[in-house]
Structure formats: structure tokens, C-alpha cells
Scaffold this active site. Sequence first.
Site, PDB file in Angstrom:
ATOM      1  N   SER A 143       0.868  -1.164   0.000  1.00 11.72           N
ATOM      2  CA  SER A 143       0.000   0.000   0.000  1.00 11.72           C
ATOM      3  C   SER A 143       0.903   1.212   0.000  1.00 11.72           C
ATOM      4  CB  SER A 143      -0.889   0.002   1.250  1.00 11.72           C
ATOM      5  OG  SER A 143      -1.516   1.264   1.443  1.00 11.72           O
ATOM      6  N   TYR A 155      -2.336  -2.276  10.146  1.00  4.98           N
ATOM      7  CA  TYR A 155      -2.353  -2.206   8.681  1.00  4.98           C
ATOM      8  C   TYR A 155      -1.045  -1.609   8.165  1.00  4.98           C
ATOM      9  CZ  TYR A 155      -3.867  -1.035   3.946  1.00  4.98           C
ATOM     10  OH  TYR A 155      -3.956  -0.935   2.573  1.00  4.98           O
TER      11      TYR A 155
END
Length: 282
Positions: A143, A155
Site C-alpha cells: 500500500s 495495517y
Amino acid sequence: MKDLAGRVAFVTGAGSGIGLGIATALAQAGVKVMLCDIEQKALDSALAGLKTTNADVSGVVADVSLKDELARAAQATMDAYGRVDILVSNAGVGGGGGYGAWSDASWEWTIGVNLMAVIWGAEIFGPLMERGGQGGHIVNTASIAGMISGSGNAYNVTKYGVVAFSEGLRNELAPRGIGVSVLCPGFIRTKITDSQRNRPDRFAEADARAPTALEAQWIQGIRDRVEGGIDPLYVGELVREAIEDDWPYIFTDPEFEPVIEARFANIKAGFDRIRDRTPRKA
């Protein structure tokens, strides 16, 4: 890997979003694709749509946070196609909250799907590519949060891990004829903000709390950005090109480039502060 026609790819998280975009772009290039997803309904829908284009695709349901299920999915790919040339470890979940909102269950779930499944993917599929004798390519989905971090949540930690893992793996596998790319997308139109729908019972939180008003506002802001994000098929096309030309990094847009440059500037400043100092001897 200039000529993709006839190659075989395995794509996780392929029932929707970026995974489906990648599977579609590869299928359009003549790649045989095994789609893997935890959701049977989403997987069936994706397969039905691709088969209307005469794509050579198959599907397998697996929870990639379980190594045995990922290994079973690899065997299903070998049974169906007899080889595998491309691995796309794309499945991912959002979650883990910031400081004060952590839980062991959220950390374990996020790490299992976002990081360990990527590591296991290379461990399981790398030897299959080597056995095929025609090289291969691995794409790991991180990401833009793997390059910048707004908080210390699970995350972001896992996405940094995927970037580091991919960078090192690229060096290790290059002599073996296997390329490695890390995908660092920005805001893409996916279901990442609804990840909880696929959270296994073993990662349930007995004492889960409702988000605060500030947290709810932040979550809604992320949801709005995702819903207005880039078309996943465009990301798939970038990934196809990255495999063909062996890109080390795949970015989807330049929105966060200034933030990354600021981070690098802070890192350089850290070296500048100690550049002319003489280390003390023990």
C-alpha cells in the site's frame, strides 16, 4: 517476462477490487488465471464475468491467513494447469486501530492476511516456479501506507513489512530468474473498508468497542476516498506492465509523492546531524 500469453497466474483476493482488476488484465493478455478468494459468492461472480470473455480461468476458495489452505490452493493450481509462472499475493484487510484501540485479535488477523500470507506465498509458489524452469514473477500488494505511516496501526505495520520483504526477495530471486514487484496503491475503489465481513471467528474480539466520534469521522473520510478511488482495472493494467518490464515498485498515482519525499528528507536530516561527529571508542 515479455510474452505473457500461455503463462499461468495465481491471484489472491481475486473476487473483487484490485485482485479482480489484476486477474482481468492478465486474462486479457492471454494468461491462464487461478482466482483465489475467501468469499465463494464474490469468486463465483468474478469467474462468471471473466468466462464471458472466453478467458481461461478457474477459482479456489481459501483463507490465506492459514498456511495449509494456501498450500491447498497452490496444489489446485498445479492440478488445473500443471505449472505456475506468476504469483500475485494481493489479499488484504484493513484494521487494527491506532494507539489505545489495539487488540491482539486485530493484530493477529491483519498480520496473518497482509504479511504472513505474502511470505507463505513466496515460500510455497517460488519452488513451483523454479521447477517450471521458465522463470517467473511475484507481485506483492502492499500500500502507499507501506511507504508513509499516519499511525502505528497494524495495517501500516504489515504494509511496511511487505515492502521490506519484497525488496529483499527481489535481490534473492533475481539470480533464479524470478522477478519481484511490490504494489503500493493509493486510494482504489475496493471493499477494503468492509474487511470485517470476512473476519474469521478465531480472530473475534470479545471486548470490541465502538469507535469514538473522531475515529468514526476518520473512518468515514477513508471510506469516501476509497469509494471515489481509481478503477481497479487500471491498477491491473499497471501490474501487467510491471510484470512484463520487471518494475521493482508499482505506484498508482503521484498523490503521496510529496509525503514520501518529506519522509526521505527527515531520514537524510538524521544522517546530516551526525555526519561530522566522531564516534566514541569503547
